[in-house]
Scaffold this motif. Structure first.
Motif, short mmCIF file in Angstrom:
data_model
loop_
_atom_site.label_atom_id
_atom_site.label_comp_id
_atom_site.label_asym_id
_atom_site.label_seq_id
_atom_site.Cartn_x
_atom_site.Cartn_y
_atom_site.Cartn_z
N ILE A 569 0.86 -1.18 0.00
CA ILE A 569 0.00 0.00 0.00
C ILE A 569 0.90 1.23 0.00
O ILE A 569 1.82 1.34 0.80
CB ILE A 569 -0.94 0.02 1.22
N ILE A 570 0.61 2.15 -0.92
CA ILE A 570 1.41 3.38 -1.03
C ILE A 570 0.47 4.57 -0.91
O ILE A 570 -0.56 4.62 -1.60
CB ILE A 570 2.17 3.43 -2.37
N GLU A 571 0.80 5.50 -0.06
CA GLU A 571 0.00 6.71 0.13
C GLU A 571 0.87 7.93 -0.18
O GLU A 571 1.98 8.07 0.33
CB GLU A 571 -0.49 6.79 1.59
N PHE A 572 0.37 8.79 -1.08
CA PHE A 572 1.07 10.03 -1.41
C PHE A 572 0.40 11.21 -0.72
O PHE A 572 -0.82 11.23 -0.56
CB PHE A 572 1.04 10.29 -2.93
N LYS A 573 1.19 12.20 -0.34
CA LYS A 573 0.67 13.46 0.13
C LYS A 573 1.24 14.57 -0.75
O LYS A 573 2.35 14.47 -1.26
CB LYS A 573 1.04 13.71 1.60
N ALA A 574 0.46 15.62 -0.92
CA ALA A 574 0.87 16.72 -1.79
C ALA A 574 2.18 17.34 -1.31
O ALA A 574 2.42 17.44 -0.10
CB ALA A 574 -0.23 17.78 -1.84
N PRO A 575 3.05 17.77 -2.24
CA PRO A 575 4.31 18.40 -1.83
C PRO A 575 4.12 19.63 -0.95
O PRO A 575 5.01 20.01 -0.21
CB PRO A 575 4.95 18.78 -3.18
N SER A 576 2.93 20.27 -1.03
CA SER A 576 2.68 21.46 -0.22
C SER A 576 2.22 21.13 1.19
O SER A 576 2.15 22.01 2.04
CB SER A 576 1.61 22.32 -0.90
N LYS A 577 1.91 19.86 1.45
CA LYS A 577 1.31 19.51 2.74
C LYS A 577 2.38 19.23 3.79
O LYS A 577 3.16 18.29 3.66
CB LYS A 577 0.38 18.31 2.60
N ALA A 579 1.31 20.25 7.25
CA ALA A 579 0.54 20.33 8.50
C ALA A 579 -0.47 19.20 8.57
O ALA A 579 -1.13 18.88 7.58
CB ALA A 579 -0.17 21.68 8.60
N TYR A 580 -0.59 18.58 9.72
CA TYR A 580 -1.52 17.48 9.94
C TYR A 580 -2.25 17.70 11.27
O TYR A 580 -1.60 18.00 12.29
CB TYR A 580 -0.80 16.14 9.98
N SER A 581 -3.56 17.56 11.26
CA SER A 581 -4.33 17.75 12.49
C SER A 581 -4.28 16.52 13.38
O SER A 581 -4.50 16.60 14.58
CB SER A 581 -5.78 18.08 12.16
N GLY A 582 -4.02 15.35 12.78
CA GLY A 582 -4.03 14.11 13.54
C GLY A 582 -5.40 13.46 13.59
O GLY A 582 -5.54 12.32 14.05
N ALA A 583 -6.45 14.18 13.12
CA ALA A 583 -7.79 13.59 13.07
C ALA A 583 -7.80 12.43 12.08
O ALA A 583 -6.95 12.37 11.17
CB ALA A 583 -8.80 14.66 12.66
N PRO A 584 -8.74 11.49 12.21
CA PRO A 584 -8.75 10.31 11.33
C PRO A 584 -8.67 10.66 9.85
O PRO A 584 -8.02 9.97 9.08
CB PRO A 584 -10.09 9.63 11.68
N GLY A 585 -9.31 11.74 9.43
CA GLY A 585 -9.28 12.11 8.01
C GLY A 585 -8.02 12.83 7.60
O GLY A 585 -7.81 13.09 6.42
N SER A 630 7.99 17.03 8.03
CA SER A 630 7.64 18.19 8.85
C SER A 630 7.60 17.74 10.30
O SER A 630 7.45 16.54 10.60
CB SER A 630 6.28 18.77 8.44
N GLN A 631 7.71 18.70 11.19
CA GLN A 631 7.72 18.37 12.62
C GLN A 631 6.40 17.73 13.03
O GLN A 631 6.37 16.79 13.83
CB GLN A 631 7.96 19.64 13.45
N GLN A 632 5.29 18.23 12.47
CA GLN A 632 3.99 17.64 12.80
C GLN A 632 3.90 16.19 12.34
O GLN A 632 3.36 15.34 13.04
CB GLN A 632 2.86 18.46 12.17
N LEU A 633 4.43 15.89 11.14
CA LEU A 633 4.37 14.53 10.64
C LEU A 633 5.24 13.60 11.48
O LEU A 633 4.83 12.49 11.83
CB LEU A 633 4.81 14.48 9.17
N TYR A 634 6.46 14.06 11.83
CA TYR A 634 7.31 13.22 12.67
C TYR A 634 6.65 12.94 14.02
O TYR A 634 6.72 11.82 14.54
CB TYR A 634 8.66 13.91 12.90
#
Length: 702
Positions: A569-577, A579-585, A630-634
């Motif tokens: 399974i491979i998931e991509f995120k946009a190069p501009s993203k 920030a992540y809220s951590g919510a399920p979505g 990003s710090q949020q992703l880590y």
């Protein structure tokens, strides 16, 4: 016990709170919103005073107020605007509506009763003076509109005027609030163009109201400037959206020097523009060639009851309800393209000449294009030779990979073939290779490098918009969207960018709902049903989920004995993203876990129903997250116990024991670096050195 009748409670209104909750972010366009609203009110006042002759007798003046310039030759900063009209004036009834928050007056014209709030949202002061008729006598009313619950109407005055006093209203907006001041337009052309763009539906009407813009001691009649500049017909045409919806579109062509925006569709409602959709990329040209007038800009003015009835509260968008805006937009884009066909004939001819020259000097590329006529017709009109070579090289690269795959299959099945059958296969492949194909290995490696460069380009930020390409544009470099191995060529992807081993999987789904390729083999056990129900309630199970890439089943040649095929399974995120809220979505770890949970105890099938793979609790999963670090992703990864650094130091990996899944986060930079290193190894193997990183200006020889 007797009842006591008490006065009914009253609902209180906070004026300052209402303005605070007015959603108007500080942008250059929003700094002009109070001016737009003042001009709109002036237009309504004129139409009320002159119902039949408003275009002939009405007049609006917009004067730009400026401070002192600190630099010689520079434009002085804008401090405010003075909007004057000769309409009916701010009479008692109209002033009563002015005093009512969210008034429904002019609701029939899609007015929301909140436009004047933008005056004091953006400016520190808003002063109103008006002359109107009251019982046959002329009266002047003036006040300062303030952001105050106690005194919203400061310095309020009424006085009698002579009978010959002219009716009308003047609104002075002055002193930008601090958050808006830095964003406000300064260049007179920007102010002029923003007014042209916002009221483009008004300017494009056959009736031309006189609207004068006064700035730096120069007066410009905006209506005449716009209308006289339109090239061609000024009659709108009807367009059918579907069996229940229709739209009206006016095709406008303007000289580029006067156009307020680039090639665009402008969706209008309530006599104003609401949404502007650029279409230069879709038609492939930034301007249309015209030998007489110079470059032209196309503007499609879209209007009709569908848009008037769907205008949202802030007048910033539409709520169509039963129809998707993108469906509407596609129909109108296609309509615009049909209108522009005659103007695009010459660029299309140049495209065909460029393609013919490329194929003449590089016959090797011709094998990658099945339908040359169709390919030429679909080429974007803004391509140069370099961009054409990149695209054809990518197609050629995929063609070559497919050919190599046939050779690999032949090697894998040699033992089961007779000498005659093997010889026949070799003869067929040799014929396919031919003289031109003898250089394919070197070409293949060069093209891989171009694919790496293409990914680099797709990751870059567009300095003109300060935006990155969206996720789907980057996804397309790795694999086409919305397809499976049934509907694309076997190797029509570039998964080697992530890991060369992924090229040997035989079944891939790209951005497809799980339920479209996976189903329960038998009736689920009660425990499974209960578990899925619990997960669904938590948002951790869903057969409508769409993994960016789900990959199954490796050929026998590359499978270790007595082992199960891992599902990937491979998931991509946009190069501009970043920030992540951590919510399920908005949590990629939860997303990937949800995909795994939704695949367990299911069988994957091809489009025609062929069984591909069985997924159960013993199935190992390989999960890749491709995103910007990003710090949020880590921190989010750490919360899920995914904290071990990869050898390069920027990635993270972990084994998710409860799902039998290996999870790895790979930053885009590392994807590019790893792919480039592997490709350089191919270069060394072929003893090829100093080959170009990107297609040169001159078309490379085969």
């Amino acid at each position: 016990m007797s009842e006591v009748i008490l006065p009914l409670p009253e609902l209180r209104h906070s004026f300052t709170g209402r303005v605070r909750n007015f959603n108007l972010p500080p942008t250059a366009s929003n700094c002009m919103m109070p001016v737009y609203e003042a001009v709109t009110n002036a237009l309504y006042a004129i139409q009320e005073r002159f119902p039949e002759t408003w275009a002939d007798d009405g007049k609006i003046t917009i004067e730009v107020l400026r401070g002192e310039s600190s630099d010689i030759g520079a434009h002085a900063p804008v401090t405010g605007f003075l909007v004057t009209d000769n309409g009916i004036g701010l009479g008692d009834a109209l002033f009563g509506h002015f005093c009512e928050l969210d008034t429904e007056y002019r609701a029939d014209k899609k007015g929301r009763g909140i436009g004047r709030l933008s005056w004091i949202k953006v400016f520190n002061t808003a002063e109103v003076s008006s002359v109107f008729d009251r019982d046959g006598e002329k009266v002047a009313r003036s006040f300062a509109f303030r952001l105050s619950n106690e005194r919203p109407f400061d310095s309020y005055l009424e006085s009698e005027r002579d009978d010959d006093a002219a009716t009308g209203t003047q609104v002075k907006l002055d002193s930008f609030r601090e958050t808006y001041n830095a964003k406000a337009y300064v260049d007179p052309a920007d102010i002029r163009n923003s007014l042209l763009a916002h009221f483009i539906a008004l300017f494009a009407q056959p009736k031309r109201l006189k609207i004068d813009l006064i700035d730096e001691r120069k007066t410009t009649n905006l209506s005449n400037l716009f209308f006289d500049s339109i090239v061609g017909s000024k009659v709108p045409v009807q367009v059918v959206i579907d069996e229940h919806h229709a739209a009206s579109i006016l095709h406008v062509l303007l000289p580029k020097k006067l156009a307020p925006i680039g090639n665009s569709l402008i969706y209008c409602a309530a006599d104003r523009s609401v949404i502007t959709k650029p279409i230069s990329e879709m038609i492939g040209l930034k301007a249309l060639p015209n030998d007489t007038l110079g470059p032209l800009i196309y503007i499609g003015l879209v209007s009709g009851p569908l848009f008037d009835d769907s205008l949202n509260h802030e007048r910033t968008g539409f709520d169509f309800g039963d129809i998707d805006f993108e469906v509407v937009n596609k129909v109108l884009v296609d309509t615009a393209k049909s209108f522009l066909d005659p103007y695009l004939a010459e660029p299309r001819r140049r495209n065909r000449e460029m393609l013919d020259k490329l194929l003449e000097t590089n016959p090797l590329y011709a094998s990658a294009i099945d339908d040359i006529e169709g390919y030429a017709a679909g080429m974007p009109l803004n391509w140069d030779e370099t961009r054409l070579v990149q695209d054809v090289a990518l197609k050629r690269h995929r063609y070559t990979k497919a050919l190599f795959k046939q050779i690999e299959k032949l090697e894998a099945n040699t033992a089961s073939m007779s000498d005659e059958t093997f010889a026949a296969h070799v003869s067929r492949l040799t014929a396919q290779l031919g003289d031109a194909e003898k250089s394919a290995l070197a070409q293949y490696v060069v093209e891989r490098r171009w694919v790496i460069e293409l990914l680099k380009e797709r990751r870059k930020i567009d300095l003109s918009t300060s935006r990155h390409e969206p996720e789907n544009i980057v996804h397309e470099v790795f694999c086409p969207l919305g397809v499976t191995s049934d509907t694309m060529d076997y190797d029509d992807h570039n998964l080697w960018l992530i890991d060369d081993r992924l090229a040997y999987y035989s079944y891939i789904t790209s951005d497809r709902p799980i339920r479209s390729f996976a189903a329960d083999t038998a009736e689920p056990e009660p425990e499974t049903v209960e578990r899925r129900s619990d997960l669904t309630a938590m948002g951790a199970f869903g057969e409508a989920g769409e993994p960016d890439l789900a990959i199954f089943k490796r050929p026998m040649l590359f499978r270790r004995a007595n082992t199960m095929d891992p599902a990937v399974i491979i998931e991509f995120k946009a190069p501009s993203k970043t920030a992540y809220s951590g919510a399920p979505g908005d949590n990629p770890v939860i997303q990937i876990r949800k995909y795994i949970e939704s695949l367990l105890e299911k069988t994957c099938y091809s489009y025609d129903g062929e069984r591909i793979a069985d997924i159960n609790k013993g199935t190992p999963f390989l999960c890749f997250l491709i995103a910007e670090p990003s710090q949020q992703l880590y921190e989010l990864l750490r919360q899920h116990q995914i904290h071990k650094p990869t050898p390069d130091g920027d990635g993270r990996f972990a084994y998710l024991e409860d799902l039998n899944a290996y999870f790895e986060f790979i930053p885009y930079d590392q994807v590019l670096k790893n792919a480039a290193l592997r490709n350089e190894a191919f270069f060394r193997k072929l003893k090829v050195e100093r080959l170009p990183a990107t297609p040169a200006k001159e078309v490379p020889a085969a």
